[in-house]
Design an enzyme around this catalytic site. Structure first.
Site, PDB file in Angstrom:
ATOM      1  CG  ASP A 147       9.589  -4.586  43.622  1.00 20.27           C
ATOM      2  OD1 ASP A 147      10.829  -4.670  43.491  1.00 20.27           O
ATOM      3  OD2 ASP A 147       8.775  -5.249  42.947  1.00 20.27           O
ATOM      4  CB  ILE A 148       9.941   1.661  46.633  1.00 23.80           C
ATOM      5  CG1 ILE A 148      11.440   1.692  46.950  1.00 23.80           C
ATOM      6  CG2 ILE A 148       9.240   2.846  47.302  1.00 23.80           C
ATOM      7  CD1 ILE A 148      12.155   2.911  46.418  1.00 23.80           C
ATOM      8  CB  CYS A 382     -13.133  -7.810  20.053  1.00 27.28           C
ATOM      9  SG  CYS A 382     -13.496  -6.192  20.790  1.00 27.28           S
ATOM     10  CG  HIS A 516     -12.869 -10.202  24.290  1.00 23.59           C
ATOM     11  ND1 HIS A 516     -11.671 -10.200  23.603  1.00 23.59           N
ATOM     12  CD2 HIS A 516     -13.362  -8.935  24.192  1.00 23.59           C
ATOM     13  CE1 HIS A 516     -11.434  -8.986  23.135  1.00 23.59           C
ATOM     14  NE2 HIS A 516     -12.452  -8.201  23.474  1.00 23.59           N
ATOM     15  CD  GLU A 518     -10.661 -13.697  24.145  1.00 19.23           C
ATOM     16  OE1 GLU A 518     -10.200 -12.540  24.145  1.00 19.23           O
ATOM     17  OE2 GLU A 518     -11.611 -14.060  23.423  1.00 19.23           O
TER      18      GLU A 518
END
Length: 544
Positions: A147-148, A382, A516, A518
């Site tokens: 990838d460039i 949230c 959050h 999680e």
């Protein structure tokens, strides 16, 4: 002496470099070593905070408020080591930093170039602030070799490999071995070309981690070793497994951690203690039952948008020794008030995840009402909490025009834009015209729980700290009216100004949280809210 392990990928993207890095980190940990994992992302965004979940998946937030790649979530879940702002870098952030220094005149009139200025900044990131007592730093390079946009990163780690020497640097290349049914054989040519590409930029991998869906024949391993210039034992079979938490044991069985230690000349490493991983594997393979959770959001066509939520639900299942089947439900389908909610038939609990914008929000509110009226376990996170409060304000408290200012100007802003809050000793001020990137209430904040509340019982404490990522908040001026209607604001910021947790009086399990949770759940330490939610879903499954 800190040793550095660089994990690169070839042939195709999405091979699982993040899981591979996290698994190797866990294996080294199991031998008593201390690890830190880092991610180098070649994209030009400063961070993923403003990127669409459909393109990038979820944004993972650290304790210190960094918006980072979701792979850092894998790192934390597998190793239990909390990630930091200094563990994720992007091309955008490096260029931003360099341009700021150039504008200040720090370069004393020099011409700023990719080499050495960009590569030096990348090297500085890799080497800086590893943490106290760390033995290994694992650095995952995002993207694919060739990838460039990744070239400055590959050049930087090439230089580091030369500067550190083989005793302190190891290169692991993750590649793909496709099986061609028509030919009836596994093809090694893509791997050979990928390694050739890597070697053309000056990096010779010491270990090849070969993704495949079946055992690699010995002769094919020999061919790979010969043409890629690695030892036969360093061609590691990374076969597909049933669950991501099976990966560390599978990689150990193939000798990945032993090969890494061998490369560094470490001969006195203690044997790994994988007992905790074995217990998790047993629970996953032999659950005592199953529950179905309806995850209702607007990015459900891209499961990575809810990666940490899905993992945390699984952790809740581990805590209760049940399998959690997640049913992804598109909330936009329910925006039409006449649309049937039949997609929720048979679920034992509903989770309303975070999100932004009006699209799909009205559907989430309908689902919140569905769960509230049917006494079904419901967990709002949230935005999910905010919409649950708006729904209750309209239909329980009688505030007919109740809404969130996220939809636009409203007469009854039950949820409004936060304009001021405290981060440590600093007062933070925002308004509707503030830039989107990095301007939310981000990172870990404390909260105080109401004595005798359900969440206080779940946490077993009255003081907690959780990670946040939001710009809007329940309007505290409505608390009194909402409490009279049966809502319990059981968690508040220490100054009492920001509602953090809400419960529903008389409901078996209806909890909304502004943060959050999680993001802090681990397979070995399921978050108490997710463990409690799944326990409620198990109970619900026995009622239907």
């Amino acid at each position: 002496m800190i040793r550095y392990i660089f994990i690169t990928g070839g042939v195709v993207s999405s091979l699982g470099k993040g899981i591979a890095s996290a698994s190797l980190g866990a294996l080294l940990q199991s031998r008593g070593y201390r690890v830190r994992l880092r991610k180098l992302d070649p994209y030009l965004n400063v961070d993923p905070g403003t990127m669409s979940p459909r393109q990038h998946g979820e944004v993972y937030v650290t304790d210190d408020g960094a918006e980072t790649d979701l792979d850092l979530g894998h790192y934390e879940r597998f190793t239990g080591v909390s990630a930091r702002q200094s563990d994720n870098i992007t091309t955008g952030r490096i260029y931003q930093r360099i341009i700021e220094k150039e504008r200040r005149g720090d370069y004393l009139g020099a011409t700023i170039q990719v080499i050495p200025h960009v590569t030096n900044d990348i090297k500085e990131f890799v080497l800086s602030d590893p943490g106290e007592g760390v033995d290994f730093v694992l650095c995952e390079i995002g993207g694919t070799v060739g990838d460039i946009e990744g070239l400055p990163f590959f050049e930087a780690i090439r230089q580091l490999g030369q500067e550190l020497g083989p005793q302190r640097a190891c290169f692991i290349h993750l590649t793909l071995l496709p099986y061609i049914p028509a030919a009836g054989e596994m093809k090694t040519k893509p791997t050979q070309h990928s390694v050739k590409e890597l070697r053309s930029i000056g990096i010779q991998p010491q270990i090849l981690l070969c993704r495949c869906d079946r055992p690699i024949p010995v002769n094919e391993k020999g061919k790979i070793a010969s043409f890629c210039n690695v030892r036969l034992a360093s061609v590691i079979e990374a076969r597909d497994v049933g669950h991501i938490y099976d990966v560390p044991m599978a990689y150990h069985a193939e000798g990945l951690d032993s090969e890494v230690l061998s490369h560094f000349g470490i001969t006195d490493a203690p044997p790994p203690d994988l007992s905790s991983w074995q217990r998790i594997a047993q629970t996953i393979k032999n659950p005592d039952g199953q529950v179905t959770i309806g995850l209702v959001g607007k990015y459900t066509d891209v499961p990575d948008a809810y990666k940490s939520v899905s993992e945390a639900l699984g952790h809740g299942g581990l805590a209760n020794k049940v399998k959690v089947d997640i049913r992804f439900v598109d909330s936009e389908k329910f925006d039409d008030p006449d649309a049937a909610l039949e997609d929720l038939d048979g679920v034992h609990g509903i989770l309303l995840p975070g999100g932004f914008g009006e699209r799909g929000a009205h559907g989430k509110m309908r689902v919140a009402r569905y769960a509230r009226e049917r006494n079904m376990p419901c967990f709002g996170i949230c935005y999910g909490m905010q919409l649950s409060v708006v729904e209750a304000a309209r239909n329980l408290a009688g505030i007919k025009n109740a809404s969130t200012s996220e939809f636009g100007p409203t007469k009854e802003p039950v949820v409004g834009l936060m304009e001021e809050w405290t981060k440590g000793n600093e007062k933070v001020t925002r308004d509707a015209s503030t830039d989107l990137g990095g301007t939310m209430r981000l990172g870990a904040y404390p909260a105080r729980l109401k004595e005798g509340s359900m969440v206080a019982q779940v946490y077993g404490s009255l003081e907690i700290s959780e990670r946040h990522r939001h710009r809007y908040e329940v309007n505290a001026s409505y608390i009194e009216r909402l409490e009279k209607a049966g809502m319990i604001f059981s968690g508040m910021s220490p100054d009492g100004r920001l509602p953090e947790i809400v419960e529903l009086e008389g409901h078996p399990w209806f909890i909304g949280v502004q943060f959050h949770p999680e993001l802090k759940s681990r397979p070995f330490e399921p978050h108490p809210l997710f463990a409690s939610f799944i326990a409620a879903a198990v109970k619900q499954s026995r009622l239907v």
